[in-house]
Design an enzyme around this catalytic site. Structure first.
Site, PDB file in Angstrom:
ATOM      1  N   LYS A 182       1.027   4.059  -3.084  1.00 47.57           N
ATOM      2  CA  LYS A 182       0.694   5.468  -2.906  1.00 47.57           C
ATOM      3  C   LYS A 182       1.908   6.379  -3.128  1.00 47.57           C
ATOM      4  CE  LYS A 182      -3.722   5.263  -2.096  1.00 47.57           C
ATOM      5  NZ  LYS A 182      -4.709   5.955  -2.959  1.00 47.57           N
ATOM      6  N   TYR A 232       0.835  -1.202   0.000  1.00 46.70           N
ATOM      7  CA  TYR A 232       0.000   0.000   0.000  1.00 46.70           C
ATOM      8  C   TYR A 232       0.871   1.253   0.000  1.00 46.70           C
ATOM      9  CZ  TYR A 232      -3.756   3.228   1.139  1.00 46.70           C
ATOM     10  OH  TYR A 232      -4.649   4.269   1.105  1.00 46.70           O
TER      11      TYR A 232
END
Length: 277
Positions: A189, A185
């Site tokens: 990002k 994650y």
């Protein structure tokens, strides 16, 4: 399959900035709930001529669109490049222009969150990377990073002929503090931030602004699926609690508005003061 960094909050009308988007045409991804839905509602209140709500959950997007004037919904998996291109082309066909794009679609990894929470309860470091399957890694990168590329590319193509437009991407403060146990994650990002900034430098000369909002913990559907032990780990009496979707939407729409005309390639950290960079 995508998802949204969102939950089904309704929120009230703040009345802030009424008319900022008068006559404009907007597209919001991840608009079936949470931040995306809050964005669509606020755009509608602020005078858009039309707002298209896109979400992998087409029924959710339709439910929100049905409550708004000049709104319509489309089922969209942002990981599908062709589907993104078709959706944007359809906006141009129907409306003749595309002025604002806010990309809020994304996914997290509930299994990794469970592993992190279990480690917190046991008082040991999280052990995620060694257990992370290729499919879990690829899913998060495919939706969060590939999906952002697909949306940015289609939006730029749509806006270039008019030499005008504003694109706002919902990133994450996880790209900056890289929480332990969440490598895929955080990486996705961080890639979203760098991608958006690179595109911002490329297209600002053509009159298109690209900026990023990097939220911290926000009360969305994603947050609702976070194990309680992990939610408690985010609690800090020195800073604000979880943001509301409406608060993050307001920051994103500032970036999309003419008031932010001098901002391009910005990453606005909206984490309530948990850390600074």
């Amino acid at each position: 399959m995508t998802g949204t960094e969102t939950g089904a909050e309704t929120g009230g009308d703040t009345g802030a900035g009424a008319g900022r988007f008068e006559g404009k045409v907007a597209l919001v991804t991840g608009a079936g709930s949470g931040i995306g839905a809050a964005l669509a509602r606020q755009l509608s209140r602020e005078g858009v001529r039309a707002v298209v709500l896109a979400d992998v959950n087409g029924e959710g997007a339709t439910a929100v669109a049905d409550t708004l004037p000049a709104a319509r919904a489309v089922a969209l998996d942002v990981a599908d490049a062709t589907a993104v291109d078709v959706a944007v082309a359809d906006v141009l066909r129907v409306e003749g222009r595309l002025d604002v794009v806010v990309h809020a679609a994304g996914v997290d990894d509930p299994q990794a969150k469970e592993w992190i929470a279990d480690a917190l309860v046991a008082g040991r470091p999280p052990e995620v990377t060694g257990r992370l399957a290729d499919t879990a890694w690829q899913r998060v990168l495919r939706v969060n990073l590939d999906g952002t590329f697909h949306v940015l590319r289609a939006a730029v193509r749509a806006m270039l002929p008019r030499a005008a437009g504003a694109i706002v991407v919902i990133g994450s403060s996880s790209a900056l503090d890289a929480p332990a146990g969440y490598p895929h994650y955080a990486a996705s990002k961080a890639g979203v931030h760098a991608l958006s900034q690179a595109v911002a430098k490329e297209v600002i000369g053509a009159g298109i602004r690209v900026n990023v909002v990097a939220p911290g913990p926000t009360e969305t559907g994603m947050a609702a699926r976070t194990p309680e032990a992990l939610r408690a780990g985010f609690a800090d009496p020195r800073v604000r609690p979880y943001a509301t979707p409406e608060e993050i939407a307001e920051i994103a729409l500032f970036l999309a508005s003419d008031a932010a005309a001098n901002l391009a390639g910005a990453v606005l950290l909206a984490n309530g003061g948990r850390f600074t960079v």
